[in-house]
Design a protein around this motif. Structure first.
Motif, mmCIF file in Angstrom:
data_model
loop_
_atom_site.group_PDB
_atom_site.id
_atom_site.type_symbol
_atom_site.label_atom_id
_atom_site.label_comp_id
_atom_site.label_asym_id
_atom_site.label_seq_id
_atom_site.Cartn_x
_atom_site.Cartn_y
_atom_site.Cartn_z
ATOM 1 N N LYS A 164 0.812 -1.220 0.000
ATOM 2 C CA LYS A 164 0.000 0.000 0.000
ATOM 3 C C LYS A 164 0.852 1.280 0.000
ATOM 4 C CE LYS A 164 -3.954 -2.291 2.124
ATOM 5 N NZ LYS A 164 -3.411 -3.638 2.359
ATOM 6 N N GLY A 165 2.042 1.161 -0.601
ATOM 7 C CA GLY A 165 2.926 2.305 -0.775
ATOM 8 C C GLY A 165 3.101 2.613 -2.241
ATOM 9 N N ASN A 166 4.328 2.370 -2.760
ATOM 10 C CA ASN A 166 4.594 2.743 -4.156
ATOM 11 C C ASN A 166 4.863 1.536 -5.052
ATOM 12 O OD1 ASN A 166 7.046 2.124 -2.985
ATOM 13 N ND2 ASN A 166 8.195 3.688 -4.085
ATOM 14 N N TRP A 167 4.430 0.334 -4.615
ATOM 15 C CA TRP A 167 4.485 -0.834 -5.491
ATOM 16 C C TRP A 167 3.304 -1.738 -5.194
ATOM 17 C CZ3 TRP A 167 4.553 -5.645 -3.328
ATOM 18 C CH2 TRP A 167 5.002 -5.739 -2.000
ATOM 19 N N VAL A 168 2.933 -2.543 -6.188
ATOM 20 C CA VAL A 168 1.791 -3.431 -6.027
ATOM 21 C C VAL A 168 1.859 -4.502 -7.116
ATOM 22 C CG1 VAL A 168 0.239 -2.114 -7.554
ATOM 23 C CG2 VAL A 168 -0.718 -3.479 -5.682
ATOM 24 N N SER A 173 -3.838 -4.574 -7.599
ATOM 25 C CA SER A 173 -3.815 -3.161 -7.975
ATOM 26 C C SER A 173 -5.119 -2.440 -7.639
ATOM 27 C CB SER A 173 -3.501 -3.017 -9.469
ATOM 28 O OG SER A 173 -4.466 -3.691 -10.260
ATOM 29 N N TYR A 174 -6.214 -3.186 -7.502
ATOM 30 C CA TYR A 174 -7.499 -2.559 -7.178
ATOM 31 C C TYR A 174 -7.482 -1.865 -5.820
ATOM 32 C CZ TYR A 174 -8.767 -6.206 -3.820
ATOM 33 O OH TYR A 174 -8.814 -7.018 -2.719
ATOM 34 N N ILE A 219 3.677 -1.408 -10.924
ATOM 35 C CA ILE A 219 3.200 -2.783 -11.031
ATOM 36 C C ILE A 219 4.426 -3.695 -11.065
ATOM 37 C CG2 ILE A 219 1.922 -4.465 -12.401
ATOM 38 C CD1 ILE A 219 0.133 -2.342 -11.246
ATOM 39 N N ILE A 220 4.524 -4.625 -10.140
ATOM 40 C CA ILE A 220 5.722 -5.450 -9.999
ATOM 41 C C ILE A 220 6.031 -6.220 -11.271
ATOM 42 C CG2 ILE A 220 6.719 -7.407 -8.751
ATOM 43 C CD1 ILE A 220 5.080 -6.520 -6.328
ATOM 44 N N GLU A 221 5.004 -6.831 -11.864
ATOM 45 C CA GLU A 221 5.239 -7.719 -12.999
ATOM 46 C C GLU A 221 5.748 -6.986 -14.241
ATOM 47 O OE1 GLU A 221 1.860 -9.573 -10.575
ATOM 48 O OE2 GLU A 221 2.550 -7.569 -11.156
ATOM 49 N N SER A 222 5.351 -5.723 -14.406
ATOM 50 C CA SER A 222 5.685 -5.019 -15.645
ATOM 51 C C SER A 222 6.438 -3.723 -15.435
ATOM 52 C CB SER A 222 4.398 -4.702 -16.412
ATOM 53 O OG SER A 222 3.585 -3.804 -15.661
#
Length: 376
Positions: A164-168, A173-174, A219-222
């Motif tokens: 809940k900071g600057n990555w998800v 992501s919702y 977004i971690i994955e991309s």
């Protein structure tokens, strides 16, 4: 308890649902009072996969069809928060007992619409505030109820999470959109605040502020960026039962921790969490205490003042969910009322709403009777 088994349908029972597959499904499979009879997901293939893994139970890609089945007595709602309201309302209309994950709905208005229906329904209902099932939380409540530390002078709580900071991750992501009701305040804060109100009773006043360090997240994955409109800091102060001062700090995107410290006239109680990710409902809690006759007898604090009196060695996060299901089964089968229900959820949603109002306006919010709000 009766030997009768409750026939349970799980909405959101996909094996890819990390929460349902690691808590609800194994808890029910190990229970003598439950039988999983149906699984509903949004895709028939995932429902069939889960049904086969569980033991050839009914599979649905439309939960409303599952609600029509006479093979379902009780429903578990284990989907994302924005979908809780409609599913819960449909379950009430189908007259099935319902266990809904916290939060009950995305906002207080939606919760109120559920409460209008539940007041006229004969079904039993439970909310997934399973921290109350923790033996460590119950021990702290017992010590407070027995006044083992004398008059309570203050309560401090810190809840922080790396999330809940600057990555998800893409699937979560919702949570970065406040309208979805799965924020730092509602999820991490909600479970932690429920522990406080379970131990002490309700807030009678709150004053809060909020801050947002990050207006977008990766977004971690991309490594793509996504807009974020939720706060990642809350500072909350108030009073419990009109006479116990409390201060709470919620942080997102920070070193994960849960710590509740209670200062009494004759000592201090600390409820903490080992290997914390900022979710006290997961378990792994421990209780440590420092006792003294008077604060005047404590010239300086020492590292060995605190003694660990209880530590959770059970499987996490499975154990508290298993206990919650056992408690709810007892309520349904024997008529007891030992499990937090939708009225418990309503009180917590009202508290969260009061905190949000105070953080937005800067005003103190007084809460009377657990429902009426007054503003200064």
């Amino acid at each position: 308890m009766s030997e009768q088994r409750l026939k349970v349908g799980i909405i959101g029972g996909s094996l890819r649902n990390r929460w349902a597959s690691s808590t609800h499904i194994p808890a029910l499979l190990q229970s003598q009072h439950h039988q999983i009879t149906a699984v509903a997901t949004t895709k028939l293939t995932s429902a069939q996969e889960a049904a086969q893994a569980i033991g050839a139970v009914e599979a649905y890609n439309d939960y409303s069809k599952m609600l029509e089945s006479d093979q379902v007595d009780m429903v578990i709602v284990s989907v994302k928060a924005p979908y809780h309201k409609q599913i819960v309302l449909d379950t009430i209309q189908a007259q099935k007992h319902v266990y809904c994950e916290w939060p009950l709905a995305a906002n207080l208005e939606e919760v109120n619409s559920i409460m209008e229906e539940i007041r006229h329904s004969p079904i039993r209902h439970a909310i997934g505030l399973q921290s109350r099932q923790s033996e460590e939380v119950q021990l702290v409540k017992q010590m407070i109820d027995n006044q083992e530390f004398g008059k309570i002078l203050s309560v401090h709580m810190k809840v922080s999470t790396q999330a809940k900071g600057n990555w998800v991750d893409q699937g979560s992501s919702y949570i970065l959109d406040s309208k979805n009701g799965a924020t730092l305040l509602s999820i991490n804060g909600g479970h932690a605040l429920d522990i406080v109100t379970f131990i002490f009773g309700q807030f009678t006043e709150v004053q809060a502020s909020q801050h947002t360090h990050y207006t977008e997240a990766h977004i971690i994955e991309s490594d793509a960026k996504i807009e974020k409109n939720t706060a990642d800091q809350y500072l909350i102060q108030g009073k419990l039962n009109a006479n116990i001062p409390i201060a709470v700090h919620l942080q997102g995107g920070a070193y994960p921790q849960f710590l509740l410290e209670i200062q009494g006239e004759h000592g201090v109680i600390r409820l903490g969490q080992n290997q914390s990710i900022g979710h006290p409902q997961y378990g792994r809690l421990h209780v440590s205490v420092a006792k003294y006759n008077s604060s005047q007898s404590i010239a300086t604090s020492q590292p060995d003042d605190f003694i660990v009196v209880k530590e959770d060695q059970e499987k996490s996060p499975f154990t508290n969910v298993f206990r919650a299901h056992q408690s709810f089964a007892k309520d349904i089968l024997t008529g007891t009322a030992g499990t937090p229900d939708f009225y418990s959820a309503l009180a917590l949603h009202r508290l969260i709403d009061a905190i949000e109002i105070s953080a937005r306006t800067g005003e103190k919010v007084r809460m009377t009777g657990g429902s009426e709000l007054q503003y200064n």
